[in-house]
Write a protein that holds these residues in place. Structure first.
Motif, short mmCIF file in Angstrom:
data_model
loop_
_atom_site.label_atom_id
_atom_site.label_comp_id
_atom_site.label_asym_id
_atom_site.label_seq_id
_atom_site.Cartn_x
_atom_site.Cartn_y
_atom_site.Cartn_z
N VAL A 6 46.98 5.23 -46.91
CA VAL A 6 47.44 3.84 -46.86
C VAL A 6 47.08 3.22 -45.51
CG1 VAL A 6 49.48 2.34 -46.89
CG2 VAL A 6 49.29 4.23 -48.52
N LEU A 7 47.28 3.96 -44.43
CA LEU A 7 47.00 3.43 -43.10
C LEU A 7 45.51 3.25 -42.89
CD1 LEU A 7 49.51 2.83 -41.43
CD2 LEU A 7 49.92 4.74 -42.98
N HIS A 8 44.71 4.18 -43.40
CA HIS A 8 43.26 4.02 -43.29
C HIS A 8 42.78 2.81 -44.09
CE1 HIS A 8 41.84 7.54 -40.99
NE2 HIS A 8 42.99 8.07 -41.37
N ARG A 9 43.37 2.61 -45.22
CA ARG A 9 43.01 1.46 -46.05
C ARG A 9 43.38 0.16 -45.32
NH1 ARG A 9 41.81 0.79 -51.51
NH2 ARG A 9 42.57 -1.15 -52.46
N LEU A 10 44.55 0.14 -44.69
CA LEU A 10 44.95 -1.03 -43.91
C LEU A 10 44.02 -1.26 -42.73
CD1 LEU A 10 48.84 -0.68 -43.82
CD2 LEU A 10 47.57 -2.62 -44.76
N ALA A 11 43.65 -0.19 -42.03
CA ALA A 11 42.76 -0.33 -40.88
C ALA A 11 41.43 -0.93 -41.30
CB ALA A 11 42.54 1.03 -40.21
N ARG A 12 40.90 -0.47 -42.42
CA ARG A 12 39.63 -0.99 -42.92
C ARG A 12 39.77 -2.47 -43.29
NH1 ARG A 12 37.16 2.07 -47.97
NH2 ARG A 12 38.97 1.08 -48.93
N ALA A 47 40.18 -1.89 -35.41
CA ALA A 47 41.37 -1.38 -36.08
C ALA A 47 41.05 -0.01 -36.63
CB ALA A 47 41.81 -2.31 -37.22
N ASP A 48 41.87 0.97 -36.32
CA ASP A 48 41.65 2.30 -36.87
C ASP A 48 42.98 3.00 -37.09
OD1 ASP A 48 42.43 3.10 -34.34
OD2 ASP A 48 40.52 3.97 -33.77
N ALA A 49 42.90 4.18 -37.71
CA ALA A 49 44.11 4.93 -38.06
C ALA A 49 43.90 6.39 -37.76
CB ALA A 49 44.45 4.73 -39.53
N TRP A 50 45.01 7.05 -37.46
CA TRP A 50 45.03 8.51 -37.31
C TRP A 50 46.32 8.97 -37.98
CZ3 TRP A 50 41.79 11.39 -33.48
CH2 TRP A 50 41.98 12.77 -33.58
N GLY A 51 46.18 9.71 -39.06
CA GLY A 51 47.38 10.13 -39.78
C GLY A 51 48.13 8.92 -40.30
#
Length: 268
Positions: A6-12, A47-51
């Motif tokens: 979900v967080l990776h999708r938001l970051a993208r 914008a990026d995500a980790w975990g």
């Protein structure tokens, strides 16, 4: 709690909507107002995500750090053709306004502005993330192979596997026929490598589709999902129901405050 995809999708999404542009940032609720003022009007570089952590990197080296927790969520709205943004609804912790889109954040566990050193401190507490190209699974393997904690517990430990949540935990163990109570030291390198590769594949599907898809096509029939509109699962939230493979009743227990589901026949 949202899982890592979900967080990776938001970051993208946020990179596409706001990346390379100045962003107006505010806090209608007020709790984030001082931090919002530090980044208001600055250009969002990345914008990026980790975990389960989302990072908005603004010029010059300031970072909005968000952890959604159990209740946090973003909602988005288009600005095209509007005289101005809509009035906030509910307790909006952070509002982002770009040229064409806006987003409201409500109910996060963490919403703060930190510097790049603060980001490094957060990452130092996290294990490798299956959705990141720079993930080093050997770091997770070293922790698993030396631990007497159950593999079910280790999979939920964000310092071992960043981004893996309860659904992926239960389902990857089922897919590989592993008893969730086995200690980490009993997991072979081959078993670990197979689970890691499967997590990467499943979580990439989750990021792309916005849904957790864990049941193989040949097994995707029979009893409906635990919730309307959700893809079927093998064991997650199916306590007492028949296993989709062998027909045995799916078992349930609470482990470290989180629900755990497994098939005693398929996972032994």
């Amino acid at each position: 709690m949202p899982e890592g995809h979900v967080l990776h999708r938001l970051a993208r999404l946020h990179q596409r909507r706001y990346g390379g542009k100045p962003v107006r940032v505010g806090s209608p609720q007020g709790r984030f107002a001082d931090d919002a003022a530090l980044i208001d009007g600055r250009v969002l570089r990345r914008a990026d995500a980790w975990g389960k952590h989302l990072f908005h990197h603004y010029e010059p080296g300031l970072v909005a750090h968000v952890h959604l927790g159990i209740y946090g969520a973003f909602s988005e709205f288009a600005l095209n053709g509007l005289d101005g943004p809509p009035d906030p609804i509910g307790q909006v912790r952070m509002r982002m306004l770009g040229p064409d889109y806006g987003a409201d954040l409500r109910g996060p566990m963490v919403c703060e502005v930190i510097d790049e050193g603060g980001v490094a401190d957060v990452l130092a507490r996290l294990g490798p993330d299956p959705l990141r190209a720079d993930a080093d699974p050997a770091v997770a393997w070293n922790r698993v192979s030396r631990s007497r904690r159950s593999i079910a517990s280790l999979l939920m430990d964000q310092s071992v596997f960043a981004g893996v949540g309860n659904i992926y935990r239960s389902e990857v163990l089922f897919r590989h026929g592993i008893d969730p109570m086995r200690p980490g030291v009993s997991i072979s390198r081959a078993e670990f490598d197979a689970m890691w590769a499967d997590l990467v594949a499943m979580m990439k599907v989750g990021e792309r589709r916005g849904q957790i898809v864990v049941v193989r096509p040949e097994d995707d029939h029979g009893a409906p999902s635990y919730r309307a509109g959700r893809p079927r699962t093998y064991v997650y939230r199916r306590a007492g129901e028949a296993c989709r493979i062998c027909g045995s009743p799916v078992l349930f227990t609470e482990l470290e405050g989180r629900n755990l589901f497994w098939c005693p026949a398929c996972q032994h």
